[in-house]
Design a protein around this motif. Structure first.
Motif, mmCIF file in Angstrom:
data_model
loop_
_atom_site.group_PDB
_atom_site.id
_atom_site.type_symbol
_atom_site.label_atom_id
_atom_site.label_comp_id
_atom_site.label_asym_id
_atom_site.label_seq_id
_atom_site.Cartn_x
_atom_site.Cartn_y
_atom_site.Cartn_z
ATOM 1 N N UNK A 42 -5.681 61.844 -14.096
ATOM 2 C CA UNK A 42 -6.535 62.018 -12.531
ATOM 3 C C UNK A 42 -5.550 61.354 -11.557
ATOM 4 N N UNK A 43 -4.828 60.359 -11.695
ATOM 5 C CA UNK A 43 -4.005 59.737 -10.611
ATOM 6 C C UNK A 43 -3.093 60.538 -10.279
ATOM 7 N N UNK A 44 -2.298 61.619 -11.334
ATOM 8 C CA UNK A 44 -1.123 62.281 -11.188
ATOM 9 C C UNK A 44 -1.814 63.727 -10.628
ATOM 10 N N UNK A 45 -2.946 63.900 -10.445
ATOM 11 C CA UNK A 45 -3.636 65.222 -9.948
ATOM 12 C C UNK A 45 -3.675 66.500 -11.200
ATOM 13 N N UNK A 103 -8.797 56.562 -22.413
ATOM 14 C CA UNK A 103 -9.355 56.337 -21.050
ATOM 15 C C UNK A 103 -8.055 56.319 -20.181
ATOM 16 N N UNK A 104 -7.000 55.338 -20.874
ATOM 17 C CA UNK A 104 -5.992 55.187 -20.131
ATOM 18 C C UNK A 104 -5.184 56.434 -19.560
ATOM 19 N N UNK A 105 -5.137 57.317 -20.575
ATOM 20 C CA UNK A 105 -4.408 58.555 -20.630
ATOM 21 C C UNK A 105 -5.055 59.287 -19.455
ATOM 22 N N UNK A 129 8.933 50.952 -2.383
ATOM 23 C CA UNK A 129 9.239 50.286 -3.488
ATOM 24 C C UNK A 129 7.953 50.151 -4.306
ATOM 25 N N UNK A 130 6.742 50.060 -3.669
ATOM 26 C CA UNK A 130 5.527 49.740 -4.351
ATOM 27 C C UNK A 130 5.201 51.240 -4.961
ATOM 28 N N UNK A 131 5.534 52.406 -4.087
ATOM 29 C CA UNK A 131 5.034 53.471 -4.908
ATOM 30 C C UNK A 131 5.999 53.796 -5.905
ATOM 31 N N UNK A 132 7.235 53.371 -5.911
ATOM 32 C CA UNK A 132 8.080 53.852 -7.154
ATOM 33 C C UNK A 132 7.638 52.721 -8.251
ATOM 34 N N UNK A 133 7.380 51.448 -7.878
ATOM 35 C CA UNK A 133 6.990 50.762 -9.190
ATOM 36 C C UNK A 133 5.449 51.241 -9.622
ATOM 37 N N UNK A 134 4.690 51.548 -8.835
ATOM 38 C CA UNK A 134 3.519 52.266 -9.296
ATOM 39 C C UNK A 134 3.486 53.377 -10.160
ATOM 40 N N UNK A 135 4.451 54.484 -9.909
ATOM 41 C CA UNK A 135 4.938 55.589 -10.615
ATOM 42 C C UNK A 135 5.354 55.077 -11.922
ATOM 43 N N UNK A 136 6.518 54.215 -12.033
ATOM 44 C CA UNK A 136 7.093 53.542 -13.334
ATOM 45 C C UNK A 136 5.868 53.077 -14.126
ATOM 46 N N UNK A 137 5.101 52.271 -13.668
ATOM 47 C CA UNK A 137 4.002 51.749 -14.374
ATOM 48 C C UNK A 137 3.039 53.061 -14.954
ATOM 49 N N UNK A 138 2.701 53.928 -14.057
ATOM 50 C CA UNK A 138 1.965 54.828 -14.705
ATOM 51 C C UNK A 138 2.590 55.603 -15.670
#
Length: 327
Positions: free
Chosen positions: A165-168, A158-160, A96-105
């Motif tokens: 970077x987080x998405x590799x 910067x956000x982009x 759930x945390x991974x899904x939430x983080x992906x949705x936030x990103x």
């Protein structure tokens, strides 16, 4: 699966030990009887020694051992079920945390992309206003609009970049650059701000540096602009020195200031997202807390490392190294 295997092995050990003890007790009982039959000289002592080994006593020991083994088995099974339940809950929470983080990103990336289009329009019209209002009192208002829009566009970028970077998906593009010219251009971009604050801004290039290097210009510019901007912002007297040296097959960049300094307790955290030394709403200097986090990730993408040394009221030294690629 590992938990089930461990529990099965533990239960098997419990029953092996129980059966082994029963076998040992049975063999000892038989050996005692044989010894007693071979030496019947003391009948009274024989009767006393033989009494505890009666069938009822043996059955009592057997029932007790099997009861203890069964109790231990039940306890192991209950603990195994509890561990599996907790582990399953942790797995669900992590998903759930991974899904939430992906949705936030994804949300941040979408919003940032949507913001860039109107911001570019604002900056374009602000530039036209600056040209039309040049020499008038209203020129400073157009300049304020342009500066604010530029700052907001930098935050969006910067956000982009952090999300990329987080998405590799961040890539490094090497090109040949004149090192001295590149450094002079970067430092010159902060000269007017330093002059307004009445502090010095110096560039020091050590002897023996290569004339040209292969580097990702845009990333080096982003990192150095961020470090120099922070150094100038937090220095009220003295000077900011940008130094480049060569050592160990690396280019070593140092941004040295005589500013406020950073407490030792915060030095390990300032490269994290949205982290600032003074995070209160009443802090003296504004900032989003993304600049150093982005600088760290960009340096890492280029195969380098970044760090800081600082003392309160004595200033700070931000250092990052990059592998030297000459042409």
């Amino acid at each position: 699966m590992a938990i089930l295997l461990f529990a099965g092995a533990l239960i098997a050990c419990i029953w092996v030990v129980t059966l082994y003890n029963e076998t040992e007790r049975e063999l000892e009982s038989q050996a005692f009887i044989l010894d007693a039959q071979a030496d019947p000289t003391n009948a009274e002592q024989m009767a006393m020694l033989d009494a505890p080994l009666g069938a009822s006593h043996v059955q009592l020991h057997r029932r007790r051992d099997f009861a203890l083994a069964m109790f231990a088995t039940v306890i192991v099974l209950m603990l195994t079920m509890l561990i599996l339940f907790l582990a399953n809950g942790l797995v669900r929470t992590r998903r759930a945390a991974a899904f939430s983080n992906q949705a936030k990103s994804q949300f941040l990336a979408n919003v940032s992309h949507e913001l860039r289009t109107p911001l570019n329009g604002i900056l374009g019209y602000a530039e036209l206003l600056r040209e039309d209002l040049a020499g008038t009192d209203a020129w400073q208002f157009a300049q304020a609009i342009h500066d604010s829009g530029t700052h907001l566009l930098l935050l969006v970028n910067s956000v982009l970049d952090l999300e990329r970077i987080a998405a590799g998906k961040m890539e490094v593009f090497l090109a040949t650059e004149n090192l001295r010219g590149l450094m002079q251009q970067i430092v010159a971009g902060h000269a007017s701000t330093a002059m307004r604050k009445g502090i010095g801004l110096r560039l020091a290039l050590s002897p023996g540096l290569p004339i040209e290097i292969a580097c990702d210009r845009s990333k080096i510019v982003r990192v150095l602009n961020n470090l120099i901007h922070n150094a100038v912002k937090y220095t009220n007297q003295g000077a900011v020195t940008v130094r480049v040296i060569h050592g160990g097959g690396n280019l070593i960049f140092k941004v040295i200031d005589t500013g406020e300094g950073i407490p030792a307790s915060f030095q390990h955290a300032i490269f994290e997202k949205f982290t600032q030394v003074d995070g209160s709403d009443l802090r003296a200097q504004a900032g989003s807390g993304m600049g150093l986090a982005l600088a760290k990730e960009l340096v890492k993408c280029m195969g380098g490392a970044i760090g800081v040394q600082s003392r309160l009221e004595r200033g700070s030294i931000f250092t990052f190294t990059l592998p030297l690629s000459t042409v």
